[in-house]
Structures are given as structure tokens and as C-alpha cells.
Design a protein around this motif. Structure first.
Motif, short mmCIF file in Angstrom:
data_model
loop_
_atom_site.label_atom_id
_atom_site.label_comp_id
_atom_site.label_asym_id
_atom_site.label_seq_id
_atom_site.Cartn_x
_atom_site.Cartn_y
_atom_site.Cartn_z
N SER A 77 -45.65 -16.56 -7.53
CA SER A 77 -46.20 -17.37 -8.62
C SER A 77 -45.78 -18.83 -8.50
O SER A 77 -46.34 -19.69 -9.17
CB SER A 77 -45.72 -16.83 -9.96
OG SER A 77 -44.31 -16.94 -10.02
N GLY A 78 -44.79 -19.09 -7.67
CA GLY A 78 -44.25 -20.43 -7.57
C GLY A 78 -43.09 -20.64 -8.54
O GLY A 78 -42.37 -21.64 -8.47
N ILE A 79 -42.92 -19.71 -9.44
CA ILE A 79 -41.90 -19.87 -10.48
C ILE A 79 -40.60 -19.21 -10.04
O ILE A 79 -40.59 -18.06 -9.61
CB ILE A 79 -42.42 -19.29 -11.80
CG1 ILE A 79 -43.56 -20.20 -12.29
CG2 ILE A 79 -41.31 -19.20 -12.85
CD1 ILE A 79 -44.63 -19.47 -13.00
N ALA B 50 -44.15 -26.34 2.05
CA ALA B 50 -43.95 -25.12 1.26
C ALA B 50 -43.64 -25.46 -0.20
O ALA B 50 -44.15 -24.82 -1.12
CB ALA B 50 -42.82 -24.29 1.86
N MET B 51 -42.83 -26.49 -0.41
CA MET B 51 -42.44 -26.84 -1.78
C MET B 51 -43.61 -27.50 -2.53
O MET B 51 -43.76 -27.30 -3.73
CB MET B 51 -41.22 -27.75 -1.77
CG MET B 51 -39.93 -27.02 -1.43
SD MET B 51 -39.51 -25.82 -2.73
CE MET B 51 -38.19 -24.90 -1.92
N SER B 52 -44.43 -28.27 -1.83
CA SER B 52 -45.61 -28.85 -2.49
C SER B 52 -46.53 -27.73 -2.95
O SER B 52 -47.02 -27.72 -4.08
CB SER B 52 -46.36 -29.78 -1.54
OG SER B 52 -45.54 -30.87 -1.17
N HIS B 53 -46.74 -26.75 -2.07
CA HIS B 53 -47.56 -25.59 -2.44
C HIS B 53 -46.98 -24.91 -3.67
O HIS B 53 -47.70 -24.55 -4.60
CB HIS B 53 -47.60 -24.58 -1.28
CG HIS B 53 -48.69 -24.86 -0.30
ND1 HIS B 53 -50.01 -24.59 -0.57
CD2 HIS B 53 -48.66 -25.40 0.95
CE1 HIS B 53 -50.74 -24.94 0.48
NE2 HIS B 53 -49.95 -25.46 1.41
N LYS B 54 -45.67 -24.70 -3.63
CA LYS B 54 -45.00 -24.01 -4.75
C LYS B 54 -45.25 -24.75 -6.06
O LYS B 54 -45.60 -24.16 -7.08
CB LYS B 54 -43.49 -23.98 -4.47
CG LYS B 54 -42.63 -23.49 -5.61
CD LYS B 54 -41.16 -23.86 -5.36
CE LYS B 54 -40.19 -23.05 -6.17
NZ LYS B 54 -40.32 -23.18 -7.61
N ARG B 55 -45.11 -26.08 -6.03
CA ARG B 55 -45.25 -26.85 -7.28
C ARG B 55 -46.68 -26.78 -7.82
O ARG B 55 -46.89 -26.70 -9.03
CB ARG B 55 -44.82 -28.31 -7.04
CG ARG B 55 -43.30 -28.45 -6.83
CD ARG B 55 -42.86 -29.90 -6.75
NE ARG B 55 -43.18 -30.56 -5.49
CZ ARG B 55 -42.37 -30.62 -4.44
NH1 ARG B 55 -41.18 -30.04 -4.48
NH2 ARG B 55 -42.73 -31.26 -3.35
N PHE B 56 -47.65 -26.80 -6.91
CA PHE B 56 -49.03 -26.70 -7.38
C PHE B 56 -49.37 -25.27 -7.80
O PHE B 56 -50.13 -25.05 -8.74
CB PHE B 56 -50.01 -27.20 -6.30
CG PHE B 56 -50.19 -28.69 -6.32
CD1 PHE B 56 -51.16 -29.27 -7.11
CD2 PHE B 56 -49.35 -29.52 -5.59
CE1 PHE B 56 -51.32 -30.65 -7.16
CE2 PHE B 56 -49.49 -30.90 -5.62
CZ PHE B 56 -50.48 -31.47 -6.41
N ARG B 57 -48.76 -24.30 -7.09
CA ARG B 57 -49.06 -22.90 -7.36
C ARG B 57 -48.67 -22.52 -8.78
O ARG B 57 -49.29 -21.68 -9.42
CB ARG B 57 -48.33 -22.02 -6.34
CG ARG B 57 -48.88 -20.62 -6.23
CD ARG B 57 -48.55 -20.02 -4.88
NE ARG B 57 -47.13 -19.82 -4.69
CZ ARG B 57 -46.42 -20.35 -3.69
NH1 ARG B 57 -46.98 -21.12 -2.79
NH2 ARG B 57 -45.11 -20.11 -3.59
#
Ligand SMILES: Cc1ncc(C[n+]2csc(CCOP(=O)(O)OP(=O)(O)O)c2C)c(N)n1
Ligand code: SF4
Ligand SMILES: [Mg+2]
Lengths: 590, 297
Positions: free
Chosen positions: A420-422, A457-464
């Protein structure tokens, strides 16, 4: 839509009252409007107000508009039916909004009006009555209030109770003098002028409802959501949230601070949130401009925080007391880097309570900033709202890591990559672990890391995280649909405080035979794509209505959905009237 | 920090013995004064059993010195340039039981963040602010800072020596009525440990100007070694005028506690006001909210 047409059909009373005058000469202008509002609401009528305070610090022309009805009200209305003008300038400035044949109540000891159209003139020597009969010239506005009450057949005892509530703590003598003025004003209209009421506001039996302003609704919603830290810096039209929170939050075990500037205000909210508290700041455009660097920090360090922007007309200092919806781009994109944030907008005073809760829920769920975009129009105006259901609403808290009993502290994977990115949060003070929240790009443990893999990976996580919020909205309505249900010739899309006025205009247009649908968007980022796609696909043309010059939301939708919407914009510092929207619809649908 | 840092290794492993060492090794240049300050701060924390590790949080600014938040093995927040103080204030008022340490550079604290110091001083939160002062901008590679001496040309701006007078941070702090004002020097680690301990123990806002030579861009070891002197034994740190006199003596770099005064902390004052507003009635939050909503009928 069916209900709106039914409502319009059964509406018995629909009256707009305006109160005008120089607050330097008649200090009680706003009080007159407010008391009339509360009294009308007490006898069971729906109210919808609109006010402009003078730009001057002391004195200047003020305007208070009250629309009242036995049915639900969605806008401030168009023309004024009753104008109470305490001085000649107040009359002349507002004569144009008084409907033909409307009633002008004026202070006959101050001036004789020279109207250019046909009105019903009700001259009451307000100053003379207050000075000579009550020996309390300060309460001349109360004579005007009494005169208005007589014309709508409002029970004077209800007004008496309002006066008691306001002044009993000061002195009973002030209560008596104020009320004497009210009675004399009413008697003058009835006996001296021999006028009978233009409408009769008979009490409507119904459960008690609240009279709230948008800023009050936001503040109450924040408290209900569990906000326990607030920091702000005074700015029109957001200051009343700061004042509310400083008074109320400590009673709930929270802390509210007036900081040295907006940067410090948001910084301290971010700090408080890192310490585990739900935190909010409230400001207006100039303050939000100062906060953008810290918004990016909240995104990067993944700190939940709510930023309420009570928009006013800009740019720069602009028109502090006037309304506008021109901070949308700043809210959506303000700051450097790829910094996804949630943006929500309340659509009415009643909705502002629930939108504040939604803002906290989304901030806590996504562990990032959520901007709440209200405006000057919602901030100050009062409306009757049903008692908010603070028990029935869902409250979301951030995902927490389980307590650890490690004897030696183990680094905590604060930025763990998840589906979920969370990532779970460890509140400082928790044993057995520690982490460093950081605005530098970082690995899962928060250690600075500038490698291509990690930044990707972290950019994806933040948008996800935002995508997950949309996917998990669980019946929370991010778009409200009104008007024509199936295919339509015109689809109006709007956001923020325009919902009611557009509903009213769309209902009217459909009653006239147009085929118009309306989608009101409550969450502006992440944009509810599915709902909007479905809406756009069933309308022939899209019109985007908003209070700004450039058509900021229209541009966003044009790019996202490859459409060419008709902009319906306005930049006069005032909200749409139903007529303006209706005219826009007629032009677009023609 | 002469080369750009790209990756810093995470050990991910628990420590053998807790000694206020973080999971990251410092990235400072060899000989940087910040190492000595870090060690002195670690010693101070180790010597203070009342300072619980899990209840300690370091809020830092941006600069070489700002990296320190990650080097102490406690909770930390490495935020944005110049805003460590208001960020820390939020942490402290949200949870007064946390031991809040604020650290950053002279540019971070006295230039971009300078406007926050007087307001922190007015509030007097119980937290400790250590300014790593190298009289230069280290991280951005050697531009002059607000404490650089007049006439100093930064290594990256050799054609344009500072025309500005340097700030006198101590005089400024005393004028702001900061309730604990001290100066330490990286070259005197023992006094540094001692004074940092006192600053942390001080019940109120304590600011320590920590002189820390930047070996790469402004190596002041030799210059400062000649200037430093410890405040005399009989110096009275409760005498504000005497504190001003020492602060204005810029010929000597006096080390020690210049000024201290005990007055109510912000947390205490907030708690008092809150108790007054709450009243004696025991009410649940739900009930309070219901009553508040009712007041708008
Ligand atoms: C808003 C903003 N402006 C500028 C910078 C660039 N910057 C990073 S650190 C720094 C100054 C560092 O000097 P100092 O605070 O004295 O810390 P030192 O590196 O000397 O320890 C600057 C200007 C930044 N990060 N953010
Ligand atoms: S302050 Fe100077 S010596 Fe220290 S790490 Fe930064 S550049 Fe290197
Ligand atoms: Mg420096």
C-alpha cells in the motif's frame, strides 16, 4: 434532483434580507444581521448568510445578507427583498440589489432616500427613538431589528432571548434597553405606519439545529477527528479557527499555539505529529505560500498533518476579506520535487464538519499532508445545519508499530516498502526501537540514500499511498452527483463552496427543460478518476465552474481527461449567485 | 564533507551496549570539530541516567552539523533548513515528557532560522539548543555565515570578502532573555560535556554556542586556541549585565555558562492555562464535544 424540484415547489417562504450601513456610524450592523439570523433559525427556518466586513479597521460600509426559508437553502439567493439601510450610502450602494417592489427600511432620522425605482418605503426614526425614548442611542440598530421583525411577524420574545444571551452577563439594564428599542421599532411599524407583515414566520416545529459558520464547522470537525495540536498565525479569514482552537483545544487535553509566522506554525504541527499527535494549522493564501517547503518535508518525512487554507482573493495581500478559489494550483502543486499530497474541499458549512474529519483521516491514513481548501465565503457565513453526527463518523488513526520489548534499541524500518506504500509508525517514547524522520531521500531505515534504485522505489511508495487512499475510500463519497441521471447535454463540474448554488441553478435549468447533470468533487487529489470518467462520458459538453480567473480546475480536468471544458469563472471577490450559474448554463446549453 | 555523499550504510543491527551511537557513521571531514562535539554530547548523555534513551529526540537543521540527529541512536528528526526550533517546539508541547535536543549550524540557526530564536526565548520551553558554530557554511562548501568575521573571504567566494559585521550570538541570546546561555569549544571536550549536561538539566530554554572549527573551509583551531579562556571561578551567571559584558568582549572567547535564570517553562504555563479552561468537572472528550456542539443551537 427530484427532491430539489419538490422542495422548490413546496417552498412557502423564501426571503432575502440585507443589512447595510457604516459600522463607524452604526456599530451594531453585523449584530443586527446575526440576531435576526439566530432568531429566524430558532423558530425553525433555514438560514443562509453572506457578509462582507469593511476593509477599514474601524468604520466603513458593511453588508450582511440573510436568506431564510421553510425549506433547505443551497445559496445566498439573488435579489434582496428587504433592505435595512441605516445610512444613505448604505442604501445607495445596495439599491441595485433590492428587488423591484422590495421593502426599504431606513433610519428616517438620518436621511430620506431618493430611490430610482419603485420600492415600499418604511421610514423609522431609529436614532430618534433610541435617543429620546430609550436614552440609549447606541441601540438604534435594535430599532431597525424590531421594525424588520414586525414586517416578518417574528415573535419578539425569541429576540429577547437572543439579547439576554448576548448581554445578560454584562447587565440586565443593557438587556432591557436593547429590547425596549426592538419593541419600539416593531410598534412604530405596526401602529404609527399601520403596516401589516409581508410574510408570517410562524414557528415550524422540528428538532433543534445548529447555526454554524464554515470556520466553526471546520474547528468542530477537527476536534471530533481527534486533533490535539493546533498552531497558527493570525490571518483573515482564517483567524477565527486559531481563536476557536485556543479557546477549546486545551479543554480536550490538546495544545493550541499562536506562532511567530506560518513557517513556524506548520513546522510545530509537523513536530507535534512526529510526537504522535494529530495536528492542524489554518491559514490563508499568503500563509500557504510560506508553508510550501514544509509541505514537502511532510511528504518526504511522511508526517501526517492537516493544513486548512481559507482562501481569499489574491495574489499577494490581494483582497483579504473577499472570497476566491485561486489557491488550487498552489495546494495541488506548491513546492519543489514530486510531492504528492491530499487536497480536499468543503462544499458547504454543514459539509465542512465532515470534510475536516475526512482531512484528518486521509492525512493519518497516508501519513502525509492534507490540505483543506475552504474560502472566505464559507469562513464567515452562517447556515443552519443538522446536529453533526460525531458518533457515526469513522475516525482513522495512523498505522502504528506494535510495542517492542527489546532491551537494546533496534533501528526501526520507518520507511518500510509495502504494497500500500504505508509503513507502520513508531511514536517517539516507544521502547526498544528508534528512527530518524528525515527530509533527505532515505532507505527503509531512514538512512540517507541517493541511489537511483532507492529514489525510484521511494517515489513510487509516496505516490502509491494516495492511490491506496482512493482504492480504500470505502463508500466515502468523493464526488456528489446531481441533476440529470442519464445522458445529458451539459455536465457541470465544480469544487469547494459552489455546490449549493450550482445545485440550485441546475435544478432550475432542468425545470426549464434543459438536460443538465452536475458533479461536485470533494477530493481534488487524488482525483476520483473513475467517477469523473463515468460522468464525463455521459455528458455532451463539460462546464467547469469556479471562482478564479484562470480556470485552474478546468485546466486540470482538460489535461487529465483530454476534454475541452467551458470555463465558468468569476473574479469579483464574491461567490456565484444562482442567476449567474443559470445564465452560464443557458449559454452553454444553447 | 568535501565530496558529495551518496550512500550511507545501515547496519540494521542492535548495539551490544547502548552508548548513544546511531546506526550511521558520521560523514564529516577528518578533524571536523563536530566529531568532538558529538563525542562530548554522547558523554553527557551517558552520564545522565535520568535522560532515558527512548524518551530522547534530536531535532536538527540542515548543514554538516545537522547530520548529527542520525548519529546518537535516539529518535530524531532531520527537517528543513532553519526550522529546527519551531519543529522541536511542536514535539515538546505535544509530548512534554520527551527530552528534546535541538542541533544545527550557525547558518541554520542565526541566518535562515534566526527569527525563531527570540520567540523560543519568550516561551522558554524546556529544551536544549546546541548551535555548532564554525563561522562558515560548511555543507554548501565555504560561503561566509552570519558569524564569519568581517573581511573573511569564503573559499568559494575568494573575490568578495564579507563586508558585514559578524553577529554576536551570545549578546543576542542574552538580550532575548534566553534562560540559559553558554559557550563551549570543540577543543575543550571536558568542559563541553559538563556544560552540555547543565544545559540539558536546565529547566527551560538552554542555548549553547558550540564553537566547532571547519577543517575544510575555515580552519580556526590555531586562531581559537589562542582566544579561548574559561570564565573565572567567581563569575556570577545570574548577573545579566555581567553576562553582557563578557559577551561583548570579543577579544577573548570566553567559555562557560554566561547566564542562567529559572523561570516557569512553557509547558508548565500551558498546563496551568489548560487546567483553568478545563475546570474541575471530569468529562469525557465525547461529552465535552457534545456540549460544545450544543452551544451552537
Ligand atoms: C531553504 C534552503 N536554502 C538553502 C539551503 C542550502 N543549505 C544547506 S546547509 C546551508 C548552510 C549550512 O551552514 P550551517 O548552517 O552553518 O551548517 P554547517 O554546514 O556549517 O554545519 C545551506 C545554505 C537549503 N538546504 N535550504
Ligand atoms: S563543517 Fe567543514 S570540516 Fe566539518 S564536515 Fe562540514 S565541511 Fe567538513
Ligand atoms: Mg556553519
Amino acid at each position: 434532483m427530484a427532491t430539489e424540484m419538490a422542495e422548490a415547489a413546496t417552498r412557502v417562504v423564501d426571503l432575502v434580507v440585507g443589512v447595510a450601513g457604516d459600522t463607524g456610524v452604526t456599530p451594531g450592523i453585523m449584530t443586527t444581521g446575526e440576531m435576526l439570523t439566530l432568531a429566524v433559525s430558532r423558530v425553525g427556518y433555514d438560514i443562509y448568510t453572506f457578509q462582507t466586513n469593511p476593509a477599514e479597521i474601524k468604520g466603513g460600509q458593511a453588508w450582511y445578507q440573510l436568506r431564510l426559508s421553510d425549506q433547505q437553502l443551497l445559496s445566498q439567493g439573488n435579489d434582496v427583498n428587504v433592505l435595512i439601510a441605516f445610512d444613505e450610502e448604505g442604501f445607495e450602494k445596495n439599491e441595485k440589489v433590492l428587488a423591484d417592489g422590495g421593502v426599504l427600511i431606513y433610519d428616517a432620522s438620518a436621511y430620506e432616500p431618493h430611490p430610482s425605482r419603485e420600492f415600499r418605503l418604511v421610514g423609522v426614526p431609529m436614532t430618534k427613538i433610541a435617543r429620546e425614548q430609550v436614552r440609549f442611542p447606541l441601540a438604534k440598530n435594535m430599532v431597525g431589528l424590531g421594525a424588520a421583525a414586525a414586517l416578518v411577524d417574528l415573535d419578539l420574545q425569541v429576540i429577547r432571548r437572543m439579547i439576554e444571551q448576548k448581554y445578560a452577563a454584562k447587565s440586565m439594564e443593557i438587556v432591557e434597553k436593547n429590547f425596549a428599542c426592538v419593541e419600539l421599532g416593531a410598534n412604530y411599524v405596526r401602529s404609527e405606519l399601520g403596516l401589516s407583515p409581508i410574510v408570517r414566520l410562524k414557528p415550524i416545529p422540528r428538532p433543534e439545529r445548529l447555526v454554524l459558520s464554515g470556520n466553526e464547522a471546520i474547528s468542530l470537525g477537527a476536534l471530533a477527528a481527534g486533533c490535539r495540536f493546533f498552531a497558527g498565525y493570525p490571518i483573515t479569514p482564517a483567524s477565527t479557527i486559531l481563536e476557536f482552537m485556543m479557546r477549546e483545544l486545551p479543554r480536550f487535553g490538546g495544545v493550541a499555539l499562536q506562532m511567530e509566522d506560518e513557517i513556524a506554525a506548520l513546522a510545530s504541527c509537523i513536530g507535534a505529529s512526529v510526537a504522535g499527535k494529530k495536528a492542524m494549522t489554518a491559514t490563508s493564501g499568503p500563509g500557504l505560500s510560506l508553508m510550501v517547503e514544509l509541505l514537502g518535508l511532510a511528504v518526504m518525512a511522511e508526517v501526517p498533518v492537516v493544513v486548512a487554507d481559507i482562501q481569499r482573493a489574491g495574489p499577494s495581500t490581494g483582497m483579504p476579506t473577499k472570497t476566491e478559489q485561486s489557491d488550487l494550483n498552489l495546494a495541488l502543486y506548491g513546492g519543489h520535487g514530486d510531492a504528492p499530497r491530499v487536497v480536499v474541499a468543503p462544499s458547504s458549512v454543514g459539509d465542512a464538519f465532515y470534510t475536516a474529519i475526512r482531512a484528518f483521516n486521509l492525512a493519518e491514513y497516508t501519513q502525509g499532508p492534507c490540505i483543506l481548501l475552504s474560502d472566505a465565503n464559507l469562513a464567515n457565513r452562517k447556515a443552519t445545519v443538522d446536529r453533526p453526527d460525531s458518533q457515526g463518523v469513522k475516525i482513522v488513526n495512523r498505522l502504528l508499530a506494535p510495542e517492542s520489548d527489546e532491551r537494546l534499541p533496534k533501528p526501526f524500518p520507518r520507511y518500510q516498502i509495502t504494497m500500500s506504500g504505508i509503513s507502520p509508525y513508531a511514536v517517539p517514547g516507544m521502547k526498544g526501537t528508534y528512527f530518524v524522520a528525515t527530509g533527505l531521500e532515505h532507505d527503509e531505515y531512514g538512512a540517507p540514500n541517493y541511489t537511483p534504485e532507492v529514489h525510484t522505489a521511494m517515489s513510487h511508495k509516496r505516490f502509491r499511498k494516495l492511490e491506496s487512499a482512493y482504492a480504500n475510500r470505502n463508500g466515502d463519497e468523493w464526488v456528489s452527483l446531481y441533476g440529470a441521471r442519464g445522458e445529458a447535454d451539459l455536465g457541470v463540474i465544480s469544487w469547494g463552496s459552489n455546490e449549493g448554488v450550482i445545485r440550485e441553478a441546475v435544478a432550475q435549468a432542468n425545470a426549464e427543460g434543459y438536460k443538465v447533470a452536475f458533479a461536485h468533487v470533494h477530493v481534488l487529489n487524488p482525483l476520483p478518476e473513475k467517477e469523473l470518467k463515468a460522468f464525463i462520458s455521459r455528458v455532451r459538453r463539460v462546464m467547469v465552474a469556479e471562482i478564479n480567473f484562470a480556470g485552474q480546475f478546468a485546466h486540470l480536468l482538460a489535461g487529465r481527461f483530454k476534454i475541452d471544458p467551458i470555463p465558468l469563472t468569476k473574479v469579483s471577490g464574491t461567490p456565484f449567485t444562482p442567476q449567474e450559474v443559470l445564465d452560464g448554463i443557458r449559454d452553454a446549453a444553447a | 564533507m568535501t565530496t558529495t555523499v551518496t550512500t550511507e550504510k545501515t547496519t540494521g543491527q542492535p548495539e551490544e551496549r547502548f552508548d548513544f551511537k546511531g546506526m550511521i557513521e558520521p560523514v564529516w571531514c577528518p578533524g571536523c570539530g563536530d566529531f568532538a562535539l558529538l563525542n562530548a554530547i554522547r558523554s553527557a548523555l551517558r552520564q545522565m541516567p535520568e535522560v532515558e534513551r527512548q524518551n530522547t529526540i534530536v531535532i536538527s537543521g540542515i548543514g554538516c552539523s545537522g547530520r548529527v540527529a542520525a548519529y546518537l541512536g535516539v529518535y530524531g528528526f532531520h527537517g528543513v533548513h532553519g526550522r529546527a526550533l519551531p519543529t522541536a517546539l511542536g514535539v515538546k508541547e505535544a509530548n512534554p515528557s520527551l527530552n528534546v535536543l535541538v542541533m544545527g549550524g550557525d547558518g541554520d540557526g542565526f541566518s535562515i532560522g534566526g527569527g525563531h530564536i527570540p520567540h523560543a526565548a519568550r516561551r522558554n520551553p524546556n529544551m536544549t539548543y546546541i548551535v555548532f558554530d564554525n563561522e562558515i557554511y560548511g555543507l554548501t562548501k565555504g560561503q561566509v555565515s552570519p558569524t564569519s568575521p568581517k573581511g573573511l573571504a569564503g573559499k568559494s567566494t575568494p573575490e568578495w570578502p564579507a563586508l558585514e559585521e559578524p553577529l554576536n550570538p551570545l549578546a543576542m541570546l542574552i538580550a532575548y532573555n534566553v534562560s540559559f546561555v553558554a559557550r563551549v569549544y570543540a577543543g575543550s571536550p571536558k568542559t563541553t560535556t559538563q556544560i552540555v549536561k547543565e544545559a540539558i538539566a536546565h529547566p527551560g530554554f538552554a542555548v549553547v554556542q558550540a564553537m566547532s572549527p571547519c577543517t575544510t573551509f575555515y580552519n580556526t583551531y590555531k586562531l581559537w586556541a589562542k582566544q579561548v579562556r574559561t570564565l573565572p571561578e567567581d563569575y556570577d551567571p545570574t548577573d545579566r549585565m555581567a553576562a553582557f559584558a563578557r559577551a561583548l568582549d570579543t577579544e577573548t572567547m570566553w567559555l562557560g555558562i554566561f547566564y542562567r535564570e529559572e523561570r516557569p517553562t512553557y509547558e508548565e504555563m500551558i498546563a496551568q492555562q489548560a487546567a483553568r479552561l478545563r475546570g474541575d468537572e471530569e468529562l469525557s472528550d465525547d461529552e465535552r464535544l457534545r456540549r460544545l456542539i450544543d452551544s451552537f443551537v
